[in-house]
Scaffold this motif. Structure first.
Motif, PDB file in Angstrom:
ATOM      1  N   ALA A 187       0.803  -1.225   0.000  1.00  0.00           N
ATOM      2  CA  ALA A 187       0.000   0.000   0.000  1.00  0.00           C
ATOM      3  C   ALA A 187       0.836   1.276   0.000  1.00  0.00           C
ATOM      4  O   ALA A 187       0.357   2.327  -0.396  1.00  0.00           O
ATOM      5  CB  ALA A 187      -0.935   0.005   1.213  1.00  0.00           C
ATOM      6  N   ALA A 244     -12.272   3.873  -0.105  1.00  0.00           N
ATOM      7  CA  ALA A 244     -11.104   3.951  -0.992  1.00  0.00           C
ATOM      8  C   ALA A 244     -10.916   2.636  -1.743  1.00  0.00           C
ATOM      9  O   ALA A 244     -10.689   2.617  -2.957  1.00  0.00           O
ATOM     10  CB  ALA A 244      -9.856   4.290  -0.179  1.00  0.00           C
ATOM     11  N   ILE A 297     -11.290   1.720  -5.903  1.00  0.00           N
ATOM     12  CA  ILE A 297     -10.241   1.039  -6.666  1.00  0.00           C
ATOM     13  C   ILE A 297     -10.778  -0.216  -7.331  1.00  0.00           C
ATOM     14  O   ILE A 297     -10.563  -0.443  -8.532  1.00  0.00           O
ATOM     15  CB  ILE A 297      -9.040   0.732  -5.751  1.00  0.00           C
ATOM     16  CG1 ILE A 297      -8.339   2.047  -5.373  1.00  0.00           C
ATOM     17  CG2 ILE A 297      -8.070  -0.231  -6.422  1.00  0.00           C
ATOM     18  CD1 ILE A 297      -7.352   1.929  -4.249  1.00  0.00           C
ATOM     19  N   GLU A 318      -3.873   9.030   3.414  1.00  0.00           N
ATOM     20  CA  GLU A 318      -3.746   8.436   2.084  1.00  0.00           C
ATOM     21  C   GLU A 318      -5.080   7.892   1.568  1.00  0.00           C
ATOM     22  O   GLU A 318      -5.354   7.916   0.366  1.00  0.00           O
ATOM     23  CB  GLU A 318      -2.713   7.296   2.097  1.00  0.00           C
ATOM     24  CG  GLU A 318      -1.291   7.752   2.342  1.00  0.00           C
ATOM     25  CD  GLU A 318      -0.900   7.817   3.817  1.00  0.00           C
ATOM     26  OE1 GLU A 318       0.311   7.882   4.094  1.00  0.00           O
ATOM     27  OE2 GLU A 318      -1.793   7.796   4.690  1.00  0.00           O
ATOM     28  N   PHE A 319      -5.919   7.375   2.472  1.00  0.00           N
ATOM     29  CA  PHE A 319      -7.180   6.776   2.036  1.00  0.00           C
ATOM     30  C   PHE A 319      -8.102   7.780   1.345  1.00  0.00           C
ATOM     31  O   PHE A 319      -8.862   7.417   0.455  1.00  0.00           O
ATOM     32  CB  PHE A 319      -7.932   6.174   3.233  1.00  0.00           C
ATOM     33  CG  PHE A 319      -7.437   4.837   3.668  1.00  0.00           C
ATOM     34  CD1 PHE A 319      -7.332   3.779   2.779  1.00  0.00           C
ATOM     35  CD2 PHE A 319      -7.100   4.619   5.001  1.00  0.00           C
ATOM     36  CE1 PHE A 319      -6.898   2.524   3.201  1.00  0.00           C
ATOM     37  CE2 PHE A 319      -6.663   3.370   5.431  1.00  0.00           C
ATOM     38  CZ  PHE A 319      -6.559   2.329   4.527  1.00  0.00           C
ATOM     39  N   MET A 334      -7.243   7.958  -2.490  1.00  0.00           N
ATOM     40  CA  MET A 334      -7.084   6.739  -3.283  1.00  0.00           C
ATOM     41  C   MET A 334      -8.289   6.503  -4.193  1.00  0.00           C
ATOM     42  O   MET A 334      -9.428   6.590  -3.770  1.00  0.00           O
ATOM     43  CB  MET A 334      -6.907   5.524  -2.361  1.00  0.00           C
ATOM     44  CG  MET A 334      -5.574   5.472  -1.664  1.00  0.00           C
ATOM     45  SD  MET A 334      -5.496   4.194  -0.353  1.00  0.00           S
ATOM     46  CE  MET A 334      -5.944   2.727  -1.259  1.00  0.00           C
ATOM     47  N   LYS A 361      -4.821   6.801 -12.479  1.00  0.00           N
ATOM     48  CA  LYS A 361      -3.371   6.824 -12.360  1.00  0.00           C
ATOM     49  C   LYS A 361      -2.783   7.360 -13.659  1.00  0.00           C
ATOM     50  O   LYS A 361      -3.279   7.064 -14.746  1.00  0.00           O
ATOM     51  CB  LYS A 361      -2.829   5.412 -12.102  1.00  0.00           C
ATOM     52  CG  LYS A 361      -3.121   4.901 -10.724  1.00  0.00           C
ATOM     53  CD  LYS A 361      -2.445   3.577 -10.499  1.00  0.00           C
ATOM     54  CE  LYS A 361      -2.674   3.097  -9.088  1.00  0.00           C
ATOM     55  NZ  LYS A 361      -2.028   1.822  -8.813  1.00  0.00           N
TER      56      LYS A 361
END
Length: 198
Positions: free
Chosen positions: A27, A94, A98, A184-185, A188, A193
């Motif tokens: 992660a 998050a 993804i 960070e969550f 995400m 990207k």
């Protein structure tokens, strides 16, 4: 939260230390839940054993149900929102973004899954999960029949209920202990990207 400070990584038992480092490697950070629960190693091991049994399934190879990884995260996000668990809504939201590759989905599911960009099948799944979350004493055959009308079987119903119940525990421990989502969550899965250049 200072009442229950995180143990130092170096002080963790070897098996927990190895798992935390593996998560960090994958992660890029250590989710706070891994350290918050590590203050009680036996409970940490039991928690993550059950977590992994419910959530870490290979799609197409799960012999007991048909829920995708994304659908499992939808259940966690929706029911955690009902339980007002900041940590789980943000962290699992998050992961949901993804898995589903939909940057808006987690917010929709957390606020009002009935208006989210999901299929009728997934809406029926979340209807059932929310009833387990809020009114489990009222579940009856009609609720199972409603799931079956959307292609779910008895094992799927078990999975939905088990995920909901397990994260009910997780929600309450996270909220009680003041566990905060890692920064960070929040970002995400919200933006695609950047393309890799060769």
């Amino acid at each position: 939260m200072t009442r229950y400070p995180f143990p130092a990584l170096k002080d963790l038992p070897e098996d927990i230390h190895a798992r935390v480092l593996a998560v960090q490697e994958k992660a890029g950070f250590v989710p706070n839940v891994f350290l918050a629960l590590a203050r009680r190693p036996a409970e940490w091991r039991a928690f993550f054993a059950y977590h992994d049994a419910l959530m870490l399934v290979d799609e197409g190879s799960n012999p007991t149900g048909s829920l995708s990884k994304g659908e499992r995260e939808m259940i966690v996000t929706a029911t955690s929102a009902a339980n007002k668990c900041l940590y789980c809504v943000v962290a699992h939201g998050a992961i949901l973004r993804i898995y589903e590759k939909k940057p808006l989905l987690a917010d929709q599911v957390a606020v009002n899954y009935r208006k989210a960009d999901i299929t009728p099948r997934q809406r029926a799944m979340l209807d059932f999960a929310m009833k387990v979350c809020l009114q489990s004493d009222q579940i009856d055959d009609a609720d199972i029949d409603a799931l079956q009308a959307h292609g779910f079987d008895d094992e799927d119903a078990w999975d939905i209920a088990a995920i909901t119940a397990f994260f009910g525990l997780s929600n309450r421990m996270a909220s009680f202990s003041g566990m905060q989502p890692n920064p960070e969550f929040y970002l995400m899965g919200r933006l695609p990207k950047p393309a890799k250049t060769s």
